[in-house]
Design an enzyme around this catalytic site. Structure first.
Site, PDB file in Angstrom:
ATOM      1  N   GLU A  39       0.885  -1.212   0.092  1.00 29.68           N
ATOM      2  CA  GLU A  39      -0.070  -0.151   0.099  1.00 29.68           C
ATOM      3  C   GLU A  39       0.905   1.262  -0.009  1.00 29.68           C
ATOM      4  O   GLU A  39       1.992   1.311   0.892  1.00 29.68           O
ATOM      5  CB  GLU A  39      -0.769   0.152   1.145  1.00 29.68           C
ATOM      6  CG  GLU A  39      -2.135  -0.660   1.069  1.00 29.68           C
ATOM      7  CD  GLU A  39      -3.148  -0.747   2.431  1.00 29.68           C
ATOM      8  OE1 GLU A  39      -2.974   0.369   3.048  1.00 29.68           O
ATOM      9  OE2 GLU A  39      -4.007  -1.526   2.499  1.00 29.68           O
ATOM     10  N   ARG A  96      -2.749   5.817 -25.161  1.00 30.70           N
ATOM     11  CA  ARG A  96      -2.998   5.271 -26.516  1.00 30.70           C
ATOM     12  C   ARG A  96      -4.398   4.464 -26.621  1.00 30.70           C
ATOM     13  O   ARG A  96      -4.794   4.261 -27.493  1.00 30.70           O
ATOM     14  CB  ARG A  96      -1.915   4.248 -26.696  1.00 30.70           C
ATOM     15  CG  ARG A  96      -0.364   4.863 -27.438  1.00 30.70           C
ATOM     16  CD  ARG A  96       0.643   4.016 -27.469  1.00 30.70           C
ATOM     17  NE  ARG A  96       1.181   3.671 -26.289  1.00 30.70           N
ATOM     18  CZ  ARG A  96       1.907   2.486 -26.058  1.00 30.70           C
ATOM     19  NH1 ARG A  96       2.763   1.909 -27.204  1.00 30.70           N
ATOM     20  NH2 ARG A  96       2.562   2.302 -25.003  1.00 30.70           N
ATOM     21  N   GLN A  97      -4.715   4.265 -25.617  1.00 27.07           N
ATOM     22  CA  GLN A  97      -6.205   3.543 -25.395  1.00 27.07           C
ATOM     23  C   GLN A  97      -7.265   4.613 -25.106  1.00 27.07           C
ATOM     24  O   GLN A  97      -7.952   4.612 -24.094  1.00 27.07           O
ATOM     25  CB  GLN A  97      -6.219   2.566 -24.270  1.00 27.07           C
ATOM     26  CG  GLN A  97      -5.419   1.522 -24.296  1.00 27.07           C
ATOM     27  CD  GLN A  97      -5.347   0.305 -23.275  1.00 27.07           C
ATOM     28  OE1 GLN A  97      -6.542  -0.449 -23.287  1.00 27.07           O
ATOM     29  NE2 GLN A  97      -4.235   0.095 -22.655  1.00 27.07           N
ATOM     30  N   HIS A 130      -0.889  11.817 -26.423  1.00 22.97           N
ATOM     31  CA  HIS A 130      -1.140  10.963 -27.549  1.00 22.97           C
ATOM     32  C   HIS A 130      -2.244  11.253 -28.692  1.00 22.97           C
ATOM     33  O   HIS A 130      -1.941  11.661 -29.755  1.00 22.97           O
ATOM     34  CB  HIS A 130      -1.536   9.472 -27.162  1.00 22.97           C
ATOM     35  CG  HIS A 130      -1.430   8.700 -28.546  1.00 22.97           C
ATOM     36  ND1 HIS A 130      -0.238   8.379 -29.256  1.00 22.97           N
ATOM     37  CD2 HIS A 130      -2.261   8.002 -28.914  1.00 22.97           C
ATOM     38  CE1 HIS A 130      -0.647   7.444 -30.294  1.00 22.97           C
ATOM     39  NE2 HIS A 130      -1.771   7.073 -29.941  1.00 22.97           N
ATOM     40  N   LYS A 193       1.670   2.506 -41.657  1.00 23.48           N
ATOM     41  CA  LYS A 193       1.565   1.611 -40.753  1.00 23.48           C
ATOM     42  C   LYS A 193       0.398   0.922 -40.466  1.00 23.48           C
ATOM     43  O   LYS A 193      -0.796   1.429 -40.439  1.00 23.48           O
ATOM     44  CB  LYS A 193       2.170   2.031 -39.513  1.00 23.48           C
ATOM     45  CG  LYS A 193       2.234   1.106 -38.307  1.00 23.48           C
ATOM     46  CD  LYS A 193       2.886   1.941 -37.052  1.00 23.48           C
ATOM     47  CE  LYS A 193       1.791   2.143 -36.188  1.00 23.48           C
ATOM     48  NZ  LYS A 193       2.263   2.788 -34.744  1.00 23.48           N
ATOM     49  N   GLY A 228       9.462  -0.969 -32.782  1.00 27.59           N
ATOM     50  CA  GLY A 228       8.656  -1.669 -33.970  1.00 27.59           C
ATOM     51  C   GLY A 228       8.478  -0.609 -34.852  1.00 27.59           C
ATOM     52  O   GLY A 228       9.102  -0.592 -35.695  1.00 27.59           O
ATOM     53  N   THR A 229       7.363   0.460 -34.412  1.00 29.75           N
ATOM     54  CA  THR A 229       6.977   1.314 -35.336  1.00 29.75           C
ATOM     55  C   THR A 229       8.331   2.143 -36.044  1.00 29.75           C
ATOM     56  O   THR A 229       8.283   2.393 -37.232  1.00 29.75           O
ATOM     57  CB  THR A 229       6.217   2.367 -34.698  1.00 29.75           C
ATOM     58  OG1 THR A 229       5.140   1.654 -33.922  1.00 29.75           O
ATOM     59  CG2 THR A 229       5.593   3.557 -35.475  1.00 29.75           C
TER      60      THR A 229
HETATM   61  C1  R5P Z   1       1.418   4.894 -31.924  1.00 34.60           C
HETATM   62  O1  R5P Z   1       0.175   5.500 -32.478  1.00 34.60           O
HETATM   63  C2  R5P Z   1       2.406   5.711 -31.243  1.00 34.60           C
HETATM   64  O2  R5P Z   1       2.364   7.050 -31.625  1.00 34.60           O
HETATM   65  C3  R5P Z   1       3.759   5.062 -31.204  1.00 34.60           C
HETATM   66  O3  R5P Z   1       3.969   5.115 -32.891  1.00 34.60           O
HETATM   67  C4  R5P Z   1       3.687   3.575 -30.986  1.00 34.60           C
HETATM   68  O4  R5P Z   1       3.096   3.395 -29.674  1.00 34.60           O
HETATM   69  C5  R5P Z   1       5.118   3.276 -30.557  1.00 34.60           C
HETATM   70  O5  R5P Z   1       5.128   2.006 -30.088  1.00 34.60           O
HETATM   71  P1  R5P Z   1       6.394   0.928 -30.443  1.00 34.60           P
HETATM   72  O6  R5P Z   1       7.649   1.357 -30.260  1.00 34.60           O
HETATM   73  O7  R5P Z   1       6.088  -0.349 -29.522  1.00 34.60           O
HETATM   74  O8  R5P Z   1       6.089   0.390 -32.015  1.00 34.60           O
END
Ligand code: R5P
Length: 316
Positions: A39, A96-97, A130, A193, A228-229
């Site tokens: 806690e 992001r959600q 975001h 993407k 990844g992006t």
């Molecule tokens: C996505 O809409 C965000 O703007 C970023 O591009 C994304 O969250 C980056 O995540 P990752 O590095 O896991 O691809």
């Protein structure tokens, strides 16, 4: 500065909070301890009656603990009769959600924002949220400032000629357009993407719009999570003839193997801000450069205190 406001920090990024405090010449209090059962306990050591209280707490990993710390600090400030409570959330976890993308999912960002408002915050301050529509999730003022305000001066010093700014996805086009203007770049490109909505953290680059052949590319994004992006976009741009690729990103989450993947990638350098406190390996990485948003946030706090516009001439 005045004695009229107080700065608190949770455990997510005390160095940033202390840097802000130093710039504003005011003490920063760290009121969090943890009981043995996990806690969180908050005890604020300074009188807050009729004072503005700024609570600096990016809700980065471990996101749920950091949100809980934030909520409890807000509650303590409210019960301690603060006149205004400002939740300074340089990185906003769950942002992001922000929509119901598929059936039977929550709008998590909305829930978190409502919880912050319900706890007693009178104002929210974020860096590069975001999606800016999230400001409408609450009925209190929400100021969002751009990470580019801190990153552009550093990028300008690099004298990047022949420069094209690229967004790694369509959601980032407004940001990329902003960087293009601020840097006086030769043009703008977009990597298309696709994300598999059933699997978290997996995406693929499928196309590119814009002239990238023989160009030096600056990829810009709000966050790097798994990497990844950015890496997929960089590889796609390289396949299409890009000469060199660097990246400027506001929030460095560097989850999982991100740092290793970036180190082995064709991206030559990644410049991130310190909205999130970094692990040693990120700080020491030769590919990563960290630029502080402390000056930016200190300026915003100082303008908020004197009631000045925060949108005018904020590049420092
Ligand atoms: C996505 O809409 C965000 O703007 C970023 O591009 C994304 O969250 C980056 O995540 P990752 O590095 O896991 O691809």
């Amino acid at each position: 500065m005045s004695e009229d406001f107080i700065i608190l920090t949770g455990t997510s990024n005390p160095p940033l909070a202390h840097q802000i405090g130093k710039l504003l010449q005011t003490e920063v209090y760290e009121p969090i301890t943890v009981f043995l059962d996990g806690e969180i306990r908050v005890k604020i050591p300074h009188n807050m009656r009729r004072r503005h209280v700024y609570i600096i707490q990016p809700t980065s990993f471990p996101v749920n603990d950091h949100i809980m710390e934030l909520l409890l600090m807000i509650d303590a400030a409210k019960r301690g009769s603060a006149s205004e409570i400002i939740a300074v959330i340089p990185y906003f976890g769950y942002s992001r959600q922000d929509r119901k993308e598929i059936a039977r999912v929550p709008i998590s960002a909305s829930l978190i924002a409502s919880a912050i408002e319900h706890a007693g915050a009178n104002r929210i301050l974020t860096v590069d949220i975001h999606s800016e529509q999230q400001e409408g999730f609450v009925n209190i003022p929400w100021d969002n400032v751009y990470g580019s305000y801190s990153l552009v001066p550093v990028l300008k010093k690099k004298n990047l000629l022949n420069l094209i700014v690229a967004s790694p996805d369509k959601g980032g086009m407004k940001r990329a357009t902003g960087y293009t203007k601020l840097l006086g770049a030769k043009g703008l490109a977009l990597v298309y993407k696709e994300r598999d909505i059933d699997i978290s953290n997996v995406s693929e680059a499928l196309g590119v719009m814009g002239d990238v052949k023989d160009r030096d590319i600056l990829l810009v994004d709000d966050m790097i999570d798994t990497g990844g992006t950015l890496i997929n976009a960089a590889e796609y741009l390289k396949k299409n003839g890009a000469k060199s690729i660097i990246a400027a990103v506001t929030h460095g989450l560097f989850s999982g193997q991100a740092l290793e993947s970036i180190s082995n990638s064709i991206i030559e350098e990644i410049i991130v801000t310190d909205t999130i406190m970094q692990k040693n390996e990120v700080v020491q990485s030769e590919k990563v450069r960290i630029v502080s948003v402390a000056k930016l946030l200190a300026e915003v706090i100082s303008r908020t205190e004197i009631g000045e516009s925060i949108s005018r001439d904020l590049i420092l």
